[in-house]
Design a protein around this motif. Structure first.
Motif, PDB file in Angstrom:
ATOM      1  N   VAL A 230     -29.367  41.678  13.474  1.00 25.76           N
ATOM      2  CA  VAL A 230     -28.596  42.800  14.058  1.00 25.76           C
ATOM      3  C   VAL A 230     -27.632  43.298  13.070  1.00 25.76           C
ATOM      4  O   VAL A 230     -27.585  44.537  12.788  1.00 25.76           O
ATOM      5  CB  VAL A 230     -27.687  41.915  14.962  1.00 25.76           C
ATOM      6  CG1 VAL A 230     -26.409  42.818  15.778  1.00 25.76           C
ATOM      7  CG2 VAL A 230     -28.395  41.305  16.131  1.00 25.76           C
ATOM      8  N   SER A 231     -26.905  42.538  11.959  1.00 26.29           N
ATOM      9  CA  SER A 231     -25.912  43.205  11.228  1.00 26.29           C
ATOM     10  C   SER A 231     -25.936  42.457   9.841  1.00 26.29           C
ATOM     11  O   SER A 231     -25.791  41.184   9.681  1.00 26.29           O
ATOM     12  CB  SER A 231     -24.667  42.859  11.879  1.00 26.29           C
ATOM     13  OG  SER A 231     -23.517  43.480  10.975  1.00 26.29           O
ATOM     14  N   ARG A 232     -26.128  43.308   8.817  1.00 28.69           N
ATOM     15  CA  ARG A 232     -26.219  42.829   7.408  1.00 28.69           C
ATOM     16  C   ARG A 232     -24.959  42.054   7.041  1.00 28.69           C
ATOM     17  O   ARG A 232     -23.808  42.610   7.117  1.00 28.69           O
ATOM     18  CB  ARG A 232     -26.545  44.139   6.450  1.00 28.69           C
ATOM     19  CG  ARG A 232     -26.556  43.864   5.193  1.00 28.69           C
ATOM     20  CD  ARG A 232     -26.792  44.970   4.317  1.00 28.69           C
ATOM     21  NE  ARG A 232     -26.931  45.037   3.023  1.00 28.69           N
ATOM     22  CZ  ARG A 232     -27.003  45.803   2.088  1.00 28.69           C
ATOM     23  NH1 ARG A 232     -26.956  47.293   2.473  1.00 28.69           N
ATOM     24  NH2 ARG A 232     -27.021  45.424   0.648  1.00 28.69           N
ATOM     25  N   ARG A 233     -25.313  41.018   6.537  1.00 27.68           N
ATOM     26  CA  ARG A 233     -24.347  39.988   5.941  1.00 27.68           C
ATOM     27  C   ARG A 233     -22.956  39.902   6.882  1.00 27.68           C
ATOM     28  O   ARG A 233     -21.760  40.066   6.378  1.00 27.68           O
ATOM     29  CB  ARG A 233     -23.677  40.549   4.636  1.00 27.68           C
ATOM     30  CG  ARG A 233     -24.972  40.609   3.692  1.00 27.68           C
ATOM     31  CD  ARG A 233     -25.526  39.055   3.371  1.00 27.68           C
ATOM     32  NE  ARG A 233     -24.482  38.137   2.620  1.00 27.68           N
ATOM     33  CZ  ARG A 233     -24.476  37.814   1.487  1.00 27.68           C
ATOM     34  NH1 ARG A 233     -25.199  38.745   0.482  1.00 27.68           N
ATOM     35  NH2 ARG A 233     -23.568  37.134   0.989  1.00 27.68           N
ATOM     36  N   TYR A 238     -17.551  40.654   8.048  1.00 30.81           N
ATOM     37  CA  TYR A 238     -16.525  40.585   8.877  1.00 30.81           C
ATOM     38  C   TYR A 238     -15.646  39.710   9.497  1.00 30.81           C
ATOM     39  O   TYR A 238     -14.767  39.747  10.135  1.00 30.81           O
ATOM     40  CB  TYR A 238     -17.244  41.476  10.144  1.00 30.81           C
ATOM     41  CG  TYR A 238     -18.333  42.412   9.877  1.00 30.81           C
ATOM     42  CD1 TYR A 238     -17.487  43.656   9.685  1.00 30.81           C
ATOM     43  CD2 TYR A 238     -19.569  42.473  10.012  1.00 30.81           C
ATOM     44  CE1 TYR A 238     -18.354  44.763   9.262  1.00 30.81           C
ATOM     45  CE2 TYR A 238     -20.426  43.629   9.588  1.00 30.81           C
ATOM     46  CZ  TYR A 238     -19.810  44.632   9.232  1.00 30.81           C
ATOM     47  OH  TYR A 238     -20.289  45.681   8.889  1.00 30.81           O
ATOM     48  N   VAL A 239     -16.088  38.502   9.262  1.00 31.33           N
ATOM     49  CA  VAL A 239     -15.462  37.149   9.610  1.00 31.33           C
ATOM     50  C   VAL A 239     -14.888  36.077   8.572  1.00 31.33           C
ATOM     51  O   VAL A 239     -13.632  35.760   8.715  1.00 31.33           O
ATOM     52  CB  VAL A 239     -16.397  36.279  10.541  1.00 31.33           C
ATOM     53  CG1 VAL A 239     -15.982  34.934  11.089  1.00 31.33           C
ATOM     54  CG2 VAL A 239     -17.291  37.278  11.395  1.00 31.33           C
ATOM     55  N   CYS A 240     -15.427  35.749   7.631  1.00 28.98           N
ATOM     56  CA  CYS A 240     -15.314  34.617   6.772  1.00 28.98           C
ATOM     57  C   CYS A 240     -13.763  34.635   6.229  1.00 28.98           C
ATOM     58  O   CYS A 240     -13.405  35.463   5.441  1.00 28.98           O
ATOM     59  CB  CYS A 240     -16.168  34.362   5.743  1.00 28.98           C
ATOM     60  SG  CYS A 240     -15.829  32.783   5.092  1.00 28.98           S
ATOM     61  N   PRO A 241     -12.861  33.634   6.702  1.00 25.29           N
ATOM     62  CA  PRO A 241     -11.407  33.767   6.254  1.00 25.29           C
ATOM     63  C   PRO A 241     -11.396  33.305   4.714  1.00 25.29           C
ATOM     64  O   PRO A 241     -10.497  33.353   4.081  1.00 25.29           O
ATOM     65  CB  PRO A 241     -10.799  32.705   7.244  1.00 25.29           C
ATOM     66  CG  PRO A 241     -11.638  32.200   7.964  1.00 25.29           C
ATOM     67  CD  PRO A 241     -13.275  32.901   8.005  1.00 25.29           C
ATOM     68  N   ILE A 242     -12.419  32.331   4.302  1.00 28.23           N
ATOM     69  CA  ILE A 242     -12.684  31.819   3.297  1.00 28.23           C
ATOM     70  C   ILE A 242     -12.717  32.899   2.089  1.00 28.23           C
ATOM     71  O   ILE A 242     -11.897  33.080   1.158  1.00 28.23           O
ATOM     72  CB  ILE A 242     -13.842  30.802   2.890  1.00 28.23           C
ATOM     73  CG1 ILE A 242     -13.698  29.757   3.881  1.00 28.23           C
ATOM     74  CG2 ILE A 242     -13.664  30.048   1.551  1.00 28.23           C
ATOM     75  CD1 ILE A 242     -14.780  28.737   3.779  1.00 28.23           C
ATOM     76  N   GLY A 243     -13.444  33.874   2.453  1.00 27.25           N
ATOM     77  CA  GLY A 243     -13.775  35.165   1.570  1.00 27.25           C
ATOM     78  C   GLY A 243     -12.169  35.875   1.268  1.00 27.25           C
ATOM     79  O   GLY A 243     -12.028  36.372   0.241  1.00 27.25           O
ATOM     80  N   LEU A 244     -11.737  36.077   2.495  1.00 28.28           N
ATOM     81  CA  LEU A 244     -10.237  36.676   2.531  1.00 28.28           C
ATOM     82  C   LEU A 244      -9.059  35.842   1.657  1.00 28.28           C
ATOM     83  O   LEU A 244      -8.440  36.550   0.902  1.00 28.28           O
ATOM     84  CB  LEU A 244      -9.748  36.905   4.032  1.00 28.28           C
ATOM     85  CG  LEU A 244      -8.312  37.737   4.118  1.00 28.28           C
ATOM     86  CD1 LEU A 244      -8.720  39.232   3.422  1.00 28.28           C
ATOM     87  CD2 LEU A 244      -8.290  38.110   5.602  1.00 28.28           C
ATOM     88  N   THR A 245      -8.982  34.576   1.870  1.00 30.39           N
ATOM     89  CA  THR A 245      -8.196  33.872   0.763  1.00 30.39           C
ATOM     90  C   THR A 245      -8.484  33.961  -0.620  1.00 30.39           C
ATOM     91  O   THR A 245      -7.702  34.206  -1.343  1.00 30.39           O
ATOM     92  CB  THR A 245      -8.372  32.369   1.397  1.00 30.39           C
ATOM     93  OG1 THR A 245      -8.305  32.054   2.745  1.00 30.39           O
ATOM     94  CG2 THR A 245      -7.542  31.567   0.670  1.00 30.39           C
ATOM     95  N   TYR A 246      -9.850  33.940  -1.000  1.00 30.52           N
ATOM     96  CA  TYR A 246     -10.108  34.206  -2.251  1.00 30.52           C
ATOM     97  C   TYR A 246     -10.001  35.638  -2.610  1.00 30.52           C
ATOM     98  O   TYR A 246      -9.657  35.828  -3.947  1.00 30.52           O
ATOM     99  CB  TYR A 246     -11.707  33.601  -2.692  1.00 30.52           C
ATOM    100  CG  TYR A 246     -11.568  31.963  -2.711  1.00 30.52           C
ATOM    101  CD1 TYR A 246     -11.192  31.365  -3.798  1.00 30.52           C
ATOM    102  CD2 TYR A 246     -12.114  31.135  -1.720  1.00 30.52           C
ATOM    103  CE1 TYR A 246     -11.194  29.960  -3.747  1.00 30.52           C
ATOM    104  CE2 TYR A 246     -12.107  30.013  -1.739  1.00 30.52           C
ATOM    105  CZ  TYR A 246     -11.589  29.466  -2.923  1.00 30.52           C
ATOM    106  OH  TYR A 246     -11.445  28.026  -2.536  1.00 30.52           O
ATOM    107  N   GLY A 247     -10.042  36.401  -1.856  1.00 28.87           N
ATOM    108  CA  GLY A 247      -9.830  37.825  -2.360  1.00 28.87           C
ATOM    109  C   GLY A 247      -8.336  38.098  -2.604  1.00 28.87           C
ATOM    110  O   GLY A 247      -8.150  38.818  -3.374  1.00 28.87           O
ATOM    111  N   LEU A 248      -7.585  37.326  -1.841  1.00 32.83           N
ATOM    112  CA  LEU A 248      -6.127  37.550  -2.238  1.00 32.83           C
ATOM    113  C   LEU A 248      -5.865  36.661  -3.387  1.00 32.83           C
ATOM    114  O   LEU A 248      -4.776  37.219  -4.422  1.00 32.83           O
ATOM    115  CB  LEU A 248      -5.213  36.830  -1.061  1.00 32.83           C
ATOM    116  CG  LEU A 248      -5.100  37.359   0.429  1.00 32.83           C
ATOM    117  CD1 LEU A 248      -4.477  36.414   1.378  1.00 32.83           C
ATOM    118  CD2 LEU A 248      -4.572  38.755   0.210  1.00 32.83           C
TER     119      LEU A 248
END
Lengths: 325, 289
Positions: A230-233, A238-248
């Protein structure tokens, strides 16, 4: 400052507008003018591509990264299986040669749900914060997260199927990720349970590796199937909060990928391989503010763009290291 | 900056096709968001009727059946699993919902016999989900034993027991101080020949410590509560299980006392199938101050 603001906009799922001429440096304007004057032929570009494809550099960073990611996760497994006690625990929290490490997002979920923080968790969280700040923030995603690696293989399959027009990448709005981040923060606070941890494929995959597989892997499998067909990665994008935390965490991190306008041919290969292609919009002709631009903090520092670029216009840099050396 | 931009270059109104695309993308995104949150919330379902309540490792923050604080505080890392010398601790799976990755003990298969002495799982816990407020096995409150099937109990029938407590194929381990002070061995490697079955009392870690303490220093007059001085382990102040006269005649009756910590060793070693003695996780006694 604009690096941090643009990065924040990316992390919040907002678009970064193309820079107005006033905001662009004279040097980069000259470069764009020169490029407009001397257009490269298709044959020329293809020749450069072909020359690059055969070199050892084509998969250099990917190979380094896969080896690192596999070793990091294997240390957990080996430490437990053979009782060497190098790294005890799992990706959510561990003890590395006795020192506490705690994943930032897991620590956040626990603190919000439990509403109490013990000193060991604080130490572990601070250690991990400093570690990943030094290493680049979302570097965690592409260099350590076990789900990232299997998702990368699923992505390969997705791209193969998409090339044959058997599947189509369904896009979602990137604002979903920050919204869900807020939802999971509120849910942990309100319910008193670490709701996100229940579905975190990072935690599930890490525990499955170390303590043996379980039914929870079916959820990971479902996510992978969704990403293949359906949708690449989708999870990472679009979801993972872990990625957002480490992005910050990566907002002010010294490890970045740097883009050089001068040598770039604007073919867009880098954006095609990228997990977060919006950070590479600066490689579109006319989009860079200066001759050298750092790729924003949502970048996972995976190095696929560095590998694919035939002209070395994208390279890893450590901010401030040149001054020190 | 954005103000300036909008005044300089007003955005053209979106075409109908574009508006439709945006609307569809919004609905798709909403669908995925609701799906993800919905699935994560389904993790709360096993809380209904405490379907995911289990025997937890020593020190688990819980208040009878309400494990909320324990499930909240646990970071699901399994460090407690790694340090347990008898491998009693396992991590729960998806069907436990929000309890996924949280440690539990299946006492019948392998109970906690405190053979680490120092409560290693408690020391390993990075978040205090296994509270550091306890120091000795006798301070623990995991549950409370109950003689579930008195008619099946060998002692109640006045029967002895000969052989391996759970048969030759049983993989569970216990530490026997007289065999090896430090390393647990398979229960199957330690057969018994008893005139009256007393395995639940004989192998109770609390009772073993009481006997060790008593042997270390004879009981002084007036020392009724605390059986003896500490020897490496603080001595348990109260008995956990004793064999008392059977009111119905033959044999003896195992009676669970206030010192029971609910570790589950009695359930693990009980030689009858299914076990005559079990651990209730919704009952604990007060730890004396």
């Amino acid at each position: 400052m604009s690096y941090i603001l643009d990065s924040l906009r990316h992390l919040l799922g907002l678009t970064v507008e193309r820079p107005t001429p006033e905001r662009q440096s004279q040097e980069v304007k000259f470069i764009y003018e020169r490029k407009a004057a001397e257009r490269l032929t298709r044959e020329h570009l293809e020749a450069i591509e072909a020359a690059h494809a055969g070199t050892a550099k084509r998969h250099r960073w990917r190979n380094r990264r896969w080896v690192t990611l596999i070793i990091v996760n294997l240390i957990f497994v080996v430490s437990f299986q053979f009782d060497v006690q190098l790294v005890e625990g799992a990706m959510t929290a561990s003890r590395v040669i006795g020192f506490h490490f705690a994943d930032l997002n897991s620590a956040l979920q626990v603190s919000l749900a439990f509403k109490h923080v013990v000193l060991n968790l604080l130490i572990g969280t601070a250690t991990v914060l400093i570690l990943w700040w030094l290493l680049g923030g979302r570097t965690f995603c592409s260099w350590a997260c076990p789900y990232h690696l299997i998702a990368e293989w699923a992505e390969w399959l997705h791209l193969k199927l998409a090339a044959r027009k058997w599947v189509k990448d369904v896009r979602f709005h990137r604002e979903l990720r920050p919204v869900l981040y807020g939802v999971f923060v509120v849910l942990a606070l309100a319910t008193g349970y670490t709701v996100f941890e229940t579905i975190s494929p990072t935690g599930i995959a890490s525990r499955a590796l170390i303590y043996g597989p379980g039914l929870a892997l079916l959820w990971v499998l479902a996510l992978l199937l969704f990403e293949v067909f359906v949708s690449r990665r989708a999870w990472c994008r679009y979801v993972c909060p872990i990625g957002l935390t480490y992005g910050l965490v990566g907002l002010t991190s010294p490890v970045r990928v740097q883009y050089k306008v001068d040598s770039c041919h604007h073919e867009g290969e880098c954006r095609k391989v990228c997990l977060v292609p919006h950070v590479l919009d600066i490689t579109i002709k006319g989009r860079a503010q200066d001759t050298h631009v750092d790729v924003a903090a949502d970048c996972t520092r995976c190095g696929l763009c560095v590998d694919v670029c035939p002209t070395d216009s994208l390279t890893f840099k450590v901010k401030g290291l040149n001054r020190v050396l | 900056m954005s103000e300036q931009e909008t005044t300089n270059r007003p955005k053209p109104p979106l075409s109908k096709v574009r508006r439709d695309q945006n609307r569809r993308e919004f609905l798709r995104t909403l669908g995925v968001g609701v799906g993800v949150v919905g699935f994560s919330l389904a993790g709360l379902l096993p809380l209904i009727g405490a379907a995911n309540a289990r025997l937890r490792p020593p020190g688990a923050l819980k208040d009878l059946l309400d494990e909320q604080r324990f499930l909240a505080a646990c970071i699901k890392c399994g460090q407690c699993v790694q340090v347990c010398p008898v491998e009693a601790i396992h991590l729960a799976d998806l069907l436990d919902g929000v309890g996924v990755g949280v440690p539990f003990i299946d006492a019948r298969a392998q109970a906690c016999d405190f053979s680490c002495d120092g409560l290693q799982c408690v020391l390993a816990c990075p978040t205090g989900a296994l509270t550091h407020d306890l120091n000795f096995p006798a301070d623990t409150r995991m549950g409370f034993a109950r003689l579930d099937r008195p008619d099946a109990c060998l002692a109640m029938q006045g029967k002895g027991f000969k052989g391996q407590a759970r048969g030759p194929g049983f993989a569970g381990k216990l530490r026997f101080a007289e065999v090896d002070r430090w390393t647990p061995i398979a229960l199957a490697d330690h057969p018994y020949d008893l005139d009256l079955c007393d395995l639940c009392v004989r192998l109770c870690p609390i009772e073993i410590r009481i006997i060790e303490c008593a042997a270390a220093k004879p009981q002084l007059p007036g020392q009724v509560e605390r059986v003896a001085e500490k020897i490496g382990n603080e001595c348990p102040p109260r008995h956990a299980i004793t064999l008392e006269p059977n009111p119905n005649g033959r044999g003896r009756m195992p009676v669970i006392q206030d010192g029971c910590v609910g570790c589950g060793v009695c359930e693990m070693v009980c030689p009858v199938e299914p076990t005559a003695i079990v651990i209730d996780i919704d009952r604990v006694t007060e730890v004396p101050a």
